[in-house]
Design an enzyme around this catalytic site. Structure first.
Site, PDB file in Angstrom:
ATOM      1  N   HIS A   1       0.844  -1.196   0.000  1.00 35.28           N
ATOM      2  CA  HIS A   1       0.000   0.000   0.000  1.00 35.28           C
ATOM      3  C   HIS A   1       0.876   1.242   0.000  1.00 35.28           C
ATOM      4  O   HIS A   1       0.943   1.979   0.977  1.00 35.28           O
ATOM      5  CB  HIS A   1      -0.947  -0.032   1.211  1.00 35.28           C
ATOM      6  CG  HIS A   1      -1.970  -1.108   1.100  1.00 35.28           C
ATOM      7  ND1 HIS A   1      -2.365  -1.894   2.137  1.00 35.28           N
ATOM      8  CD2 HIS A   1      -2.688  -1.535   0.022  1.00 35.28           C
ATOM      9  CE1 HIS A   1      -3.276  -2.768   1.716  1.00 35.28           C
ATOM     10  NE2 HIS A   1      -3.486  -2.559   0.439  1.00 35.28           N
TER      11      HIS A   1
ATOM     12  N   GLU B   1      -5.351  -8.725   3.830  1.00 39.24           N
ATOM     13  CA  GLU B   1      -4.830  -9.810   4.686  1.00 39.24           C
ATOM     14  C   GLU B   1      -5.990 -10.518   5.402  1.00 39.24           C
ATOM     15  O   GLU B   1      -6.033 -11.750   5.487  1.00 39.24           O
ATOM     16  CB  GLU B   1      -3.844  -9.256   5.719  1.00 39.24           C
ATOM     17  CG  GLU B   1      -3.297 -10.368   6.619  1.00 39.24           C
ATOM     18  CD  GLU B   1      -2.536  -9.850   7.820  1.00 39.24           C
ATOM     19  OE1 GLU B   1      -1.691  -8.951   7.667  1.00 39.24           O
ATOM     20  OE2 GLU B   1      -2.790 -10.358   8.926  1.00 39.24           O
TER      21      GLU B   1
ATOM     22  N   SER C   1      -2.385   0.164   6.344  1.00 41.21           N
ATOM     23  CA  SER C   1      -2.951  -0.131   7.670  1.00 41.21           C
ATOM     24  C   SER C   1      -1.891   0.043   8.758  1.00 41.21           C
ATOM     25  O   SER C   1      -2.128   0.680   9.788  1.00 41.21           O
ATOM     26  CB  SER C   1      -3.474  -1.571   7.650  1.00 41.21           C
ATOM     27  OG  SER C   1      -3.689  -2.035   8.936  1.00 41.21           O
TER      28      SER C   1
HETATM   29  S1  SF4 Z   1       3.987  -6.286   8.445  1.00 43.28           S
HETATM   30 FE1  SF4 Z   1       4.604  -8.251   9.378  1.00 43.28          FE
HETATM   31  S2  SF4 Z   1       3.214  -9.755   8.495  1.00 43.28           S
HETATM   32 FE2  SF4 Z   1       3.069  -7.934   7.211  1.00 43.28          FE
HETATM   33  S3  SF4 Z   1       4.561  -8.306   5.596  1.00 43.28           S
HETATM   34 FE3  SF4 Z   1       5.619  -7.171   7.201  1.00 43.28          FE
HETATM   35  S4  SF4 Z   1       6.606  -8.761   8.478  1.00 43.28           S
HETATM   36 FE4  SF4 Z   1       5.019  -9.758   7.234  1.00 43.28          FE
END
Ligand code: SF4
Length: 285
Positions: free
Chosen positions: A43, A130, A221
């Site tokens: 994003h 997700e 997010s």
């Molecule tokens: S925020 Fe956490 S779960 Fe999402 S892609 Fe990055 S490491 Fe993976």
């Protein structure tokens, strides 16, 4: 007058996003096929525009019929439902799965407990890819909640997971509500370590500064959560997508001495560097 810039210790691209971006760029290098990402890879428009310039485009569900065995589709770090994975594979295109391992671990937990007869609860944003992908691992039967206010008529056997980028306070709140309603509650705090580290660093940094800049896309997010956390500690927290969004007044206000900077897991290094360069140049630190 700005005298000091404090960069949050953990900020910017996380392991899962970096892996997905690197996978896309590497696949494109020695390939004669068209490379698509299933939805925007991250994003952040700066990143997706950069990929487009390299010939890596996005494809969405309704466009899958244009794929053939000459194409490659990259599944982004957010993951997809098993049904969507099957649909993409059925086109004959090569599939490269860059689902973050933290997200795959949630899929496995959901499937295991769904098959054992548990009602699945996912704490997170119902429209986030997700969460949509995770819900597919229990045939789209999960109850999705942000803060537990919509949890009525629960089964007695409940399994709770949480979106990788959610705030811990929301997880605690929902676990508390469900534990008072159900007799068999299995909980997994699946907030990923990259999120925990970035949120902790953002919180710590925002307590020390007069202005806090949160760098990243408003569609992201995890960046939005960082912004919310920083706002609690610093009433001059500003969301900036790039260096051009930094307001001029912060350089003219004599009471602003310390400025903090953090960035979401989908914010590339070059954007963070441009922000830091602008602050340094404007304030002659
Ligand atoms: S925020 Fe956490 S779960 Fe999402 S892609 Fe990055 S490491 Fe993976």
């Amino acid at each position: 007058m700005i005298k000091e810039v404090i960069m949050a210790e953990n900020a910017g691209f996380c392991f899962g996003v970096k892996r997905a971006v690197d996978t896309s760029i590497d696949s494109n290098k020695d390939s004669n096929t068209n490379i698509y990402t299933f939805g925007p890879l991250v994003h952040n428009k700066n990143v997706t525009n950069n990929l487009k310039e390299k010939g890596i485009n996005e494809i969405i569900l309704s466009e899958l019929n244009k794929l053939s065995s000459c194409d490659t589709v990259i599944i982004r770090s957010h993951g997809v439902t098993p049904k969507v994975m099957e649909l993409i594979k059925s086109t004959g295109a090569r599939v490269i799965d860059a689902t973050c391992p933290y997200v795959s671990a949630i899929h496995k937990k959901i499937k295991k407990y769904y098959d054992l007869g548990y009602q699945i609860i996912i704490i997170g944003d119902e429209n986030h890819p997700e969460v949509i992908g995770s819900n597919g691992w229990c045939d789209d039967s999960a109850i999705i909640t942000k803060d537990g206010c919509n949890l009525n008529n629960l089964s007695q056997k409940v399994c709770i997971v949480v979106q990788t980028t959610e705030k811990k306070e929301n997880f605690d709140k929902v676990v508390d509500i469900v534990s008072n309603k159900c007799s068999d509650v299995v909980t997994f705090n699946t907030i990923c370590s990259a999120t925990k580290e970035r949120q902790a660093s953002a919180e710590e940094t925002s307590k020390k500064v007069d202005v806090m800049l949160v760098v990243g896309s408003k569609d992201s997010s995890n960046t939005t959560k960082l912004y919310e956390i920083c706002c609690k500690n610093c009433n001059k927290t500003i969301f900036v997508e790039s260096s051009s969004d930094i307001p001029e007044w912060i350089f003219r206000n004599e009471y602003i001495n310390r400025i903090g900077v953090t960035a979401g897991a989908s914010t590339p290094d070059w954007i963070i560097e441009q922000v830091l360069d602008k602050i340094n140049n404007k304030s002659n630190i």
